[in-house]
Design a protein around this motif. Structure first.
Motif, PDB file in Angstrom:
ATOM      1  N   LEU A  47      23.985  49.186   0.932  1.00  0.00           N
ATOM      2  CA  LEU A  47      23.387  49.693   2.157  1.00  0.00           C
ATOM      3  C   LEU A  47      24.388  49.508   3.281  1.00  0.00           C
ATOM      4  O   LEU A  47      24.851  48.386   3.540  1.00  0.00           O
ATOM      5  N   LEU A  48      24.742  50.612   3.937  1.00  0.00           N
ATOM      6  CA  LEU A  48      25.748  50.602   4.991  1.00  0.00           C
ATOM      7  C   LEU A  48      25.089  50.917   6.327  1.00  0.00           C
ATOM      8  O   LEU A  48      24.584  52.024   6.531  1.00  0.00           O
ATOM      9  N   PRO A  49      25.043  49.954   7.258  1.00  0.00           N
ATOM     10  CA  PRO A  49      24.396  50.209   8.557  1.00  0.00           C
ATOM     11  C   PRO A  49      25.159  51.253   9.361  1.00  0.00           C
ATOM     12  O   PRO A  49      26.392  51.305   9.320  1.00  0.00           O
ATOM     13  N   LYS A  50      24.432  52.051  10.098  1.00  0.00           N
ATOM     14  CA  LYS A  50      25.060  53.112  10.903  1.00  0.00           C
ATOM     15  C   LYS A  50      25.279  52.677  12.344  1.00  0.00           C
ATOM     16  O   LYS A  50      25.859  53.422  13.129  1.00  0.00           O
ATOM     17  N   THR A  51      24.820  51.474  12.697  1.00  0.00           N
ATOM     18  CA  THR A  51      24.870  51.029  14.087  1.00  0.00           C
ATOM     19  C   THR A  51      26.086  50.176  14.398  1.00  0.00           C
ATOM     20  O   THR A  51      26.309  49.815  15.554  1.00  0.00           O
ATOM     21  N   VAL A  52      26.877  49.830  13.395  1.00  0.00           N
ATOM     22  CA  VAL A  52      27.991  48.897  13.591  1.00  0.00           C
ATOM     23  C   VAL A  52      29.292  49.654  13.794  1.00  0.00           C
ATOM     24  O   VAL A  52      29.629  50.553  13.020  1.00  0.00           O
ATOM     25  N   ARG A  53      30.016  49.269  14.842  1.00  0.00           N
ATOM     26  CA  ARG A  53      31.358  49.804  15.054  1.00  0.00           C
ATOM     27  C   ARG A  53      32.367  48.815  14.466  1.00  0.00           C
ATOM     28  O   ARG A  53      32.279  47.618  14.700  1.00  0.00           O
ATOM     29  N   GLY A  54      33.315  49.317  13.727  1.00  0.00           N
ATOM     30  CA  GLY A  54      34.276  48.432  13.099  1.00  0.00           C
ATOM     31  C   GLY A  54      33.700  47.797  11.847  1.00  0.00           C
ATOM     32  O   GLY A  54      32.722  48.269  11.264  1.00  0.00           O
ATOM     33  N   LYS A  55      34.317  46.713  11.440  1.00  0.00           N
ATOM     34  CA  LYS A  55      33.898  46.052  10.209  1.00  0.00           C
ATOM     35  C   LYS A  55      32.634  45.224  10.439  1.00  0.00           C
ATOM     36  O   LYS A  55      32.503  44.532  11.437  1.00  0.00           O
ATOM     37  N   PRO A 110      29.514  42.416   9.113  1.00  0.00           N
ATOM     38  CA  PRO A 110      29.209  41.314   8.198  1.00  0.00           C
ATOM     39  C   PRO A 110      28.406  41.832   7.015  1.00  0.00           C
ATOM     40  O   PRO A 110      27.809  42.915   7.082  1.00  0.00           O
ATOM     41  N   ALA A 111      28.396  41.077   5.943  1.00  0.00           N
ATOM     42  CA  ALA A 111      27.766  41.576   4.718  1.00  0.00           C
ATOM     43  C   ALA A 111      26.960  40.476   4.035  1.00  0.00           C
ATOM     44  O   ALA A 111      27.224  39.286   4.199  1.00  0.00           O
ATOM     45  N   GLY A 124      22.400  45.188  11.109  1.00  0.00           N
ATOM     46  CA  GLY A 124      23.848  45.320  11.174  1.00  0.00           C
ATOM     47  C   GLY A 124      24.625  44.735  10.019  1.00  0.00           C
ATOM     48  O   GLY A 124      25.857  44.630  10.083  1.00  0.00           O
ATOM     49  N   PHE A 125      23.934  44.368   8.934  1.00  0.00           N
ATOM     50  CA  PHE A 125      24.613  43.830   7.758  1.00  0.00           C
ATOM     51  C   PHE A 125      24.807  44.907   6.703  1.00  0.00           C
ATOM     52  O   PHE A 125      23.878  45.665   6.407  1.00  0.00           O
ATOM     53  N   VAL A 126      25.995  44.953   6.112  1.00  0.00           N
ATOM     54  CA  VAL A 126      26.169  45.663   4.851  1.00  0.00           C
ATOM     55  C   VAL A 126      25.469  44.814   3.787  1.00  0.00           C
ATOM     56  O   VAL A 126      25.606  43.599   3.761  1.00  0.00           O
ATOM     57  N   VAL A 127      24.694  45.460   2.925  1.00  0.00           N
ATOM     58  CA  VAL A 127      23.927  44.728   1.919  1.00  0.00           C
ATOM     59  C   VAL A 127      24.262  45.283   0.542  1.00  0.00           C
ATOM     60  O   VAL A 127      24.265  46.504   0.339  1.00  0.00           O
ATOM     61  N   LEU A 128      24.534  44.384  -0.402  1.00  0.00           N
ATOM     62  CA  LEU A 128      24.814  44.804  -1.772  1.00  0.00           C
ATOM     63  C   LEU A 128      23.951  43.990  -2.731  1.00  0.00           C
ATOM     64  O   LEU A 128      23.841  42.776  -2.599  1.00  0.00           O
ATOM     65  N   ASP A 150      22.222  35.706  11.215  1.00  0.00           N
ATOM     66  CA  ASP A 150      22.731  36.254  12.488  1.00  0.00           C
ATOM     67  C   ASP A 150      23.710  35.276  13.141  1.00  0.00           C
ATOM     68  O   ASP A 150      24.808  35.671  13.580  1.00  0.00           O
ATOM     69  N   ALA A 151      23.316  34.008  13.216  1.00  0.00           N
ATOM     70  CA  ALA A 151      24.104  33.024  13.948  1.00  0.00           C
ATOM     71  C   ALA A 151      25.444  32.728  13.272  1.00  0.00           C
ATOM     72  O   ALA A 151      26.436  32.446  13.939  1.00  0.00           O
ATOM     73  N   ARG A 152      25.495  32.850  11.952  1.00  0.00           N
ATOM     74  CA  ARG A 152      26.690  32.424  11.234  1.00  0.00           C
ATOM     75  C   ARG A 152      27.567  33.552  10.724  1.00  0.00           C
ATOM     76  O   ARG A 152      28.691  33.297  10.272  1.00  0.00           O
ATOM     77  N   LEU A 153      27.083  34.776  10.803  1.00  0.00           N
ATOM     78  CA  LEU A 153      27.881  35.907  10.308  1.00  0.00           C
ATOM     79  C   LEU A 153      28.140  36.994  11.338  1.00  0.00           C
ATOM     80  O   LEU A 153      29.050  37.805  11.151  1.00  0.00           O
TER      81      LEU A 153
END
Length: 347
Positions: A89-97, A99-100, A136-140, A340-343
């Motif tokens: 799952l690739l979020p569409k709201t994140v600019r650049g690289k 967190p996953a 905002g996380f990439v999820v695999l 959220d806090a750590r990634l």
């Protein structure tokens, strides 16, 4: 023959000549040496695992726009006779690289489920895949051996599914000198290899999480691989000797038993390998899969290891009174806040 007041489990344990309890050494330097030895021993106990390719050859099967995120379905050959299907799952709201999260599904005897857990509000208060992607996380997530699309893909062929297929997969691996648990973890690490390779992913901000079997996969994976920067383990911080003492071996399937392990160490030594990376454990005190006295023993043994790094607060373990094997809304909120806090920002 006269019998004492010991339980059968206690008598078996008393005659097993197990390894002495794990204790943190006095210095960080001593721990670093011991840590290398423990990790090497852990790999050896998993058996003669086939070497992983440097990068799995992944085939993307489909790509679908789902509004807040793009869903890719993929598969890879694990170089051990099996095809591993998964979702990204690739979020569409994140600019650049971004967190996953490597998401590890549970067991629960639901062999047909596997990675589809990502899209169900069944074991979590909301469907974890879309919820994490929206944040905002990439999820695999992949199907573990014997689950999802791999149910009926074991050595017994397509007619053997569910627990029968899992039993045959365990037997096969034992005969060839390895464990099914080791092969499950190996597939997870191949999935991590793929996740790290994706251009959308910030490779220094990858976490892992899961409930039940997914929880156990979480802390084993963090113990074995430093690329995982944090993790959340829900309902399965199981100290193995305490599980035996509570006569609860039946609470876990054959898939995760590693021969000879208790002759070297128990769970606390494995969890200690995570230090000093932050990790969160959430468990109920009525969960038969993870006796609370075992969790307390792990806490007491592991906190001093984190203290060697001045990072004692990065080891968090919460035992919820009156709760069993359940992922509650409060646990879910705490999980999201932790990730959220750590990634969200590189540490």
């Amino acid at each position: 023959m006269a019998q004492n007041n010991q339980t059968a489990a206690a008598r078996w344990l008393a005659k097993a000549e197990l390894a002495p309890p794990f204790h943190a050494p006095a210095s960080r330097k001593q721990w670093e040496t011991q840590r290398r030895e423990l990790r090497a021993q852990l790999w050896q106990l998993l058996g003669k695992l086939p070497p992983r390719p440097k990068r799995p050859a992944v085939e993307t099967l489909s790509r679908e726009d789902r509004g807040d995120y793009v869903l890719e379905k993929f598969q890879f050959d694990n170089d051990a006779g099996a095809t591993v299907p998964g979702y990204l799952l690739l979020p569409k709201t994140v600019r650049g690289k971004a967190p996953a999260i490597l998401y590890c599904h549970w067991h629960g005897g639901q062999y047909e489920l596997g990675k589809e857990e990502l899209f169900q509000a069944k074991h979590t208060p909301e469907a974890p895949g879309p919820a994490l992607a929206t944040r905002g996380f990439v999820v695999l997530g992949i199907d573990a051996y014997c689950f999802g699309e791999r149910n009926g893909c074991g050595p017994g062929g397509p007619g053997e599914k569910g627990s029968g297929g899992e039993m045959s997969a365990s037997k096969f691996n034992l005969w060839v000198g390895r464990t099914l648990w080791g092969m499950i973890v190996r597939d997870d690490l191949m999935a991590l290899d793929y996740l790290v390779s994706r251009p959308e992913v910030a490779a220094d901000r990858i976490g892992v999480m899961g409930m039940s079997m997914g929880a156990t996969r979480t802390w084993w994976l963090m113990a074995l691989d430093e690329r995982l920067k944090t993790g959340v383990s829900i309902c399965c911080l199981t100290r193995y000797q305490n599980l035996i003492e509570h006569e609860a071996l039946k609470a876990h399937g054959i898939y995760y038993f590693v021969p000879n392990l208790l002759n070297h160490f128990d769970t606390e030594a494995i969890v200690a390998l995570i230090a000093p990376r932050p990790v969160l454990f959430l468990d109920g005190d009525h969960d038969v899969t993870a006796p609370a006295d075992g969790i307390q023993a792990i806490q007491a043994a592991v906190r001093p290891v984190f203290r060697l790094y001045g990072r004692e607060t990065d080891f968090q373990s919460v035992i919820y009174p009156g709760q069993g094997h359940i992922f509650t809304p409060e646990m879910w909120t705490r999980t999201l806040e932790w990730l959220d806090a750590r990634l969200k920002e590189s540490k």
